[in-house]
Design an enzyme around this catalytic site. Structure first.
Site, mmCIF file in Angstrom:
data_model
loop_
_atom_site.group_PDB
_atom_site.id
_atom_site.type_symbol
_atom_site.label_atom_id
_atom_site.label_comp_id
_atom_site.label_asym_id
_atom_site.label_seq_id
_atom_site.Cartn_x
_atom_site.Cartn_y
_atom_site.Cartn_z
ATOM 1 N N ARG A 81 0.810 -1.223 0.000
ATOM 2 C CA ARG A 81 0.000 0.000 0.000
ATOM 3 C C ARG A 81 0.842 1.271 0.000
ATOM 4 N NH1 ARG A 81 -2.419 -4.046 2.784
ATOM 5 N NH2 ARG A 81 -4.629 -4.403 2.275
ATOM 6 N N HIS A 106 -1.092 -2.537 -4.520
ATOM 7 C CA HIS A 106 -0.575 -3.424 -5.564
ATOM 8 C C HIS A 106 -0.622 -2.832 -6.974
ATOM 9 C CE1 HIS A 106 -0.034 -6.272 -2.495
ATOM 10 N NE2 HIS A 106 -1.194 -6.926 -2.569
ATOM 11 N N HIS A 177 2.565 -12.571 -5.568
ATOM 12 C CA HIS A 177 1.457 -12.719 -4.621
ATOM 13 C C HIS A 177 0.916 -14.150 -4.636
ATOM 14 C CE1 HIS A 177 -1.741 -11.491 -2.003
ATOM 15 N NE2 HIS A 177 -1.521 -10.198 -2.195
ATOM 16 N N GLU A 314 5.138 -12.405 1.030
ATOM 17 C CA GLU A 314 5.527 -11.515 -0.064
ATOM 18 C C GLU A 314 6.803 -10.763 0.308
ATOM 19 O OE1 GLU A 314 1.734 -9.259 -1.137
ATOM 20 O OE2 GLU A 314 1.158 -10.541 0.547
#
Length: 349
Positions: A81, A106, A177, A314
């Protein structure tokens, strides 16, 4: 393995397909160049049975659904974010897509997860994907040239290497992801898996999941995974950070990023599959699948992907780093080469 015919299409004038990588142990990865997505990953369990450990879909069409949860995708230009979708470079302000409440997540509405990469299968175990993100795409400055290598090694590791260059100063934070369930894709939970993360600190977040700027010690909190711990042990505790993330959805500050010593390890009590994670990135976002709903049986083989039925690890620079001077910079300038590597290595016990 997915049916390759279900992934053949032309999108924006580009051919989309399914590419299969295999090593000498018959470990097999299927990847589509739509979003560079990992569609399946077959690895042996402790009885030698090949088990798919990646959540995803049986067809390209399903990956194009609105609000699809980024299954297996390359994430860019910026993983995680950015607060209010705003940042500045050299005094110039940029406004990104707002696609996650009041923030950008993303890469925005048409991040790399929704783009078609040019694909070149270099060998039976290696795939090269390239993409040029045009100046202004999603609000980001600069023409950005990206290359991603997927390599399936003979020691049962999936190695992902990212490279990029730009013609204007920009921000960049690439990751993958993949949603993992080492019990097998479609299994009901990951809360019985054991997890260890080599991180003494994490970045606490506000109620919109933007870091506060602090680096908080994990000791004495539900976020202490410095020794192996079953994921479900503390996930139900009364804790403001768990409340903000609806479970674990936080960036861990890695003690020592490394491509030779694992920064995190997951173990399944069902299959015995072990996944070691290696990276040269400073952070690791652990997401416990809190927003999976299981309301549709549209996963692979008709699976319903329910609440906390997968986890993501991630590798990344920190969320909102362009607005947090104390975090490692994500600025990429002309003449520089962005390069980072992440490895997911599998074994069974």
């Amino acid at each position: 393995m997915p049916d390759s015919a279900a992934f053949k299409a032309t999108i924006a004038g580009k051919q989309v397909g399914l590419f299969v990588l295999k090593n000498k142990n018959n470990v097999t990865a299927a990847i589509t160049n739509y979003g560079g997505r990992l569609v399946s990953l077959l690895v042996p369990d402790n009885k030698g049975k090949l088990t798919d450990v990646i959540l995803g879909y049986d067809s390209l069409k399903s990956y194009q659904k609105p609000r699809e949860p980024y299954f297996g995708a390359i994430i860019g230009r910026y993983g995680n974010r950015i607060a209010k979708g705003k940042f500045s470079i050299d005094g110039k302000a940029y406004q990104l897509d707002i696609n996650d409440g009041v923030n950008t997540l993303h890469g925005g509405f048409k991040g790399f997860y929704a783009q078609v990469f040019d694909a070149k299968q270099l060998s039976t175990n290696e795939l090269e994907l390239t993409y040029v993100s045009k100046d202004g795409e999603g609000g980001y400055p600069g023409n950005l040239s990206v290359k991603v290598h997927y390599i399936l090694t003979d020691d049962n590791a999936l190695k992902i290497t990212y490279e990029a260059t730009t013609d204007k100063p920009t921000v960049l934070n690439l990751t993958n992801h993949a949603y993992f369930n080492l019990n097998g894709a479609g299994s009901k939970t990951i809360t019985d898996n054991q997890l260890q993360i080599n991180a003494d600190r994490f970045t606490p977040v506000d109620n919109t999941l933007i870091p506060t700027g602090k680096l908080q010690p994990v000791k004495g909190t539900p976020f202490d995974f410095t020794a192996f711990k079953t994921i479900g042990t503390d996930i139900g505790q009364t804790d403001d950070q768990l409340k903000n993330g609806k479970g674990y959805d936080h960036n861990f500050v890695l003690n020592k990023p490394s491509l030779t010593a694992a920064v995190a390890t997951v173990k399944s009590p069902v299959t015995g599959i072990v996944m070691d994670v290696y990276t040269d990135e400073p952070g690791l976002q652990f997401y416990s699948g809190n927003f999976l709903t299981g309301d549709k049986h549209d996963g692979k083989h008709g699976a319903a992907y329910g609440y906390r039925s997968a986890l993501c690890l991630e590798t990344q620079h920190f969320p909102d780093a362009p607005n947090q001077p104390s975090f490692a910079s994500t600025l990429l300038k002309p003449g520089q080469i962005y390069k980072t590597t992440t490895i997911y290595k599998f074994s069974a016990k």
